[in-house]
Scaffold this motif. Sequence first.
Motif, PDB file in Angstrom:
ATOM      1  N   UNK A 155       0.823  -1.216   0.000  1.00 23.08           N
ATOM      2  CA  UNK A 155       0.000   0.000   0.000  1.00 23.08           C
ATOM      3  C   UNK A 155       0.851   1.258   0.000  1.00 23.08           C
ATOM      4  N   UNK A 198      -3.448   0.297  -4.028  1.00 17.26           N
ATOM      5  CA  UNK A 198      -4.196  -0.365  -5.104  1.00 17.26           C
ATOM      6  C   UNK A 198      -5.433   0.421  -5.535  1.00 17.26           C
ATOM      7  N   UNK A 199      -5.994   1.191  -4.620  1.00  9.45           N
ATOM      8  CA  UNK A 199      -7.215   1.947  -4.964  1.00  9.45           C
ATOM      9  C   UNK A 199      -6.939   3.020  -6.019  1.00  9.45           C
ATOM     10  N   UNK A 223      -8.156   2.466  -9.729  1.00  7.44           N
ATOM     11  CA  UNK A 223      -9.543   2.651 -10.164  1.00  7.44           C
ATOM     12  C   UNK A 223      -9.781   4.032 -10.730  1.00  7.44           C
ATOM     13  N   UNK A 228     -12.293   6.129  -9.576  1.00  5.02           N
ATOM     14  CA  UNK A 228     -12.889   7.042  -8.601  1.00  5.02           C
ATOM     15  C   UNK A 228     -11.771   7.662  -7.753  1.00  5.02           C
ATOM     16  N   UNK A 260     -12.687   8.767  -4.071  1.00  6.18           N
ATOM     17  CA  UNK A 260     -12.811   7.625  -3.152  1.00  6.18           C
ATOM     18  C   UNK A 260     -11.438   7.028  -2.845  1.00  6.18           C
ATOM     19  N   UNK A 275      -9.627   9.257  -0.367  1.00  4.37           N
ATOM     20  CA  UNK A 275     -10.287   9.115   0.933  1.00  4.37           C
ATOM     21  C   UNK A 275      -9.858   7.807   1.604  1.00  4.37           C
ATOM     22  N   UNK A 276      -9.776   6.735   0.805  1.00  5.59           N
ATOM     23  CA  UNK A 276      -9.365   5.438   1.357  1.00  5.59           C
ATOM     24  C   UNK A 276      -7.929   5.495   1.873  1.00  5.59           C
ATOM     25  N   UNK A 282      -7.924   7.294   5.054  1.00  7.46           N
ATOM     26  CA  UNK A 282      -8.564   6.411   6.023  1.00  7.46           C
ATOM     27  C   UNK A 282      -7.538   5.525   6.727  1.00  7.46           C
ATOM     28  N   UNK A 283      -6.621   4.961   5.950  1.00 13.25           N
ATOM     29  CA  UNK A 283      -5.613   4.060   6.507  1.00 13.25           C
ATOM     30  C   UNK A 283      -4.676   4.775   7.457  1.00 13.25           C
ATOM     31  N   UNK A 317      -5.611   7.273   9.215  1.00 13.28           N
ATOM     32  CA  UNK A 317      -6.450   7.919  10.220  1.00 13.28           C
ATOM     33  C   UNK A 317      -6.281   9.437  10.157  1.00 13.28           C
ATOM     34  N   UNK A 345      -7.788  13.007   8.573  1.00 10.57           N
ATOM     35  CA  UNK A 345      -9.064  13.575   8.116  1.00 10.57           C
ATOM     36  C   UNK A 345      -8.817  14.415   6.867  1.00 10.57           C
ATOM     37  N   UNK A 367      -1.578  10.495  12.983  1.00 12.13           N
ATOM     38  CA  UNK A 367      -3.008  10.198  12.946  1.00 12.13           C
ATOM     39  C   UNK A 367      -3.806  11.351  13.560  1.00 12.13           C
ATOM     40  N   UNK A 368      -4.953  11.608  12.973  1.00 10.78           N
ATOM     41  CA  UNK A 368      -5.822  12.665  13.499  1.00 10.78           C
ATOM     42  C   UNK A 368      -5.594  14.012  12.834  1.00 10.78           C
ATOM     43  N   UNK A 401      -9.108  -2.552 -14.087  1.00 11.34           N
ATOM     44  CA  UNK A 401      -8.277  -2.882 -12.942  1.00 11.34           C
ATOM     45  C   UNK A 401      -9.005  -3.729 -11.888  1.00 11.34           C
ATOM     46  N   UNK A 457      -8.358   7.933  16.265  1.00 13.71           N
ATOM     47  CA  UNK A 457      -7.432   8.754  17.064  1.00 13.71           C
ATOM     48  C   UNK A 457      -7.842   8.853  18.528  1.00 13.71           C
TER      49      UNK A 457
END
Lengths: 180, 221
Positions: A87, A92-93, A96, A98, A101, A104-105, A108-109, A111, A113, A144-145, B59, B142
Amino acid sequence: MPGYALVFSAREGRLPRLLRVPTSETTTFRYELERRLHDEVAVGMSAIAAQLDLVAVASADPDLDDKIGSVRATLCRVVEHVRDVGKSVFPPVLGGTDFSAALTAIADHRDVKLQLDLPSYELHAQARARVGLLVCDHLNTLSPGTVVRVRVRGRRLVRVRITENPDHVEHKGRARVARP
Amino acid sequence: MKVAIAEDGALFREGLVLLLEAAGHEVVGCVGDGDSLFGIVSTTDVDVAILDIRMPPEPDGGLTTAARIRAAKPDVGLLLLSHYAETHYLMKTLEIGAERIGYRLKERVAGVQVLADTLDRIAAGEIVIEPVLAKRLVQNPSERTDSPLAKLTERELDVLRLMAEGRSNAAIAKELFVSVKVVEKHIASVFAKLGLPADQTMHHRRVLAVLTYLRASKIDG
């Protein structure tokens, strides 16, 4: 024409720090490296996990079952590490379509915002991958955060502006990515 | 159960066939790409199709093929496999359907018992979500004290995590060694604290509500 990219980032009271967006060649290399990690290493290890379970099922020895269970658990942890490396090399995202998205993913990993401000039109695949890697590499350096605003604009030249903790204006960045 | 597989990794594909046969299922098709799987499902009686998310057509051939299968054969269960526990893939999976569908990690599902359990749940109409992903979603981002998740007790977080995995009340009760009544009480409390609509009588609607909420809380903080 190979693209070039620059990121200027600055902390309050400091001179801008120069970061580089991955080149097209680096982006392709990282994509292929991640594919090899996925297709050859991670998938192979999952296949071994399946084979081990079949041995356990066929065995009538509870001790052997326990040992195999322990080995499978270790294998799953190793796959988890391979996944984390993959990653970081190339999320991998990003493969795609999008883009929103995908970013955002990635956030997300970590953490983190993410506040996204993307253009209404679609970026071409190479620009998506390069800008995506730039943002990903930057997010990987944050705690994170953290709140991060990412603004992307431009068609021929794609400009990226990254602002950390926007309310406090602690950190800002701006990038320019030439279309290949 | 009649199962068809599409996985472009030959070694893992062979392992899946052996696991399914060991679990007593019949493998009616085993191919390396989405288009071939769609051909099998279109012409053969299949209960559940197992698809690798990242396979041809690139993909994410697994997702596009799953959507085609769901549109053409809505009764066929779908199990999407990946090496990545991504909320991105989860939401794409749930866009395809909220019943008879699952998303799991390859190495976690590579066992006779866990694979059989996953397929049984999908065939029964449930949503099956990778526990690793459900756990990550439920974790308070968090350790924020202002997050609505911080208001939940430890037991309520356990219940929320199991709901996010797609577990029914009975399955949650079994997992936590409590009665179904107690689970219902915890669920009512969780929904009240998170401000989710109380009327979630349909199982799959409840799972969707929980996952959508958790996903949004991860993004918005």
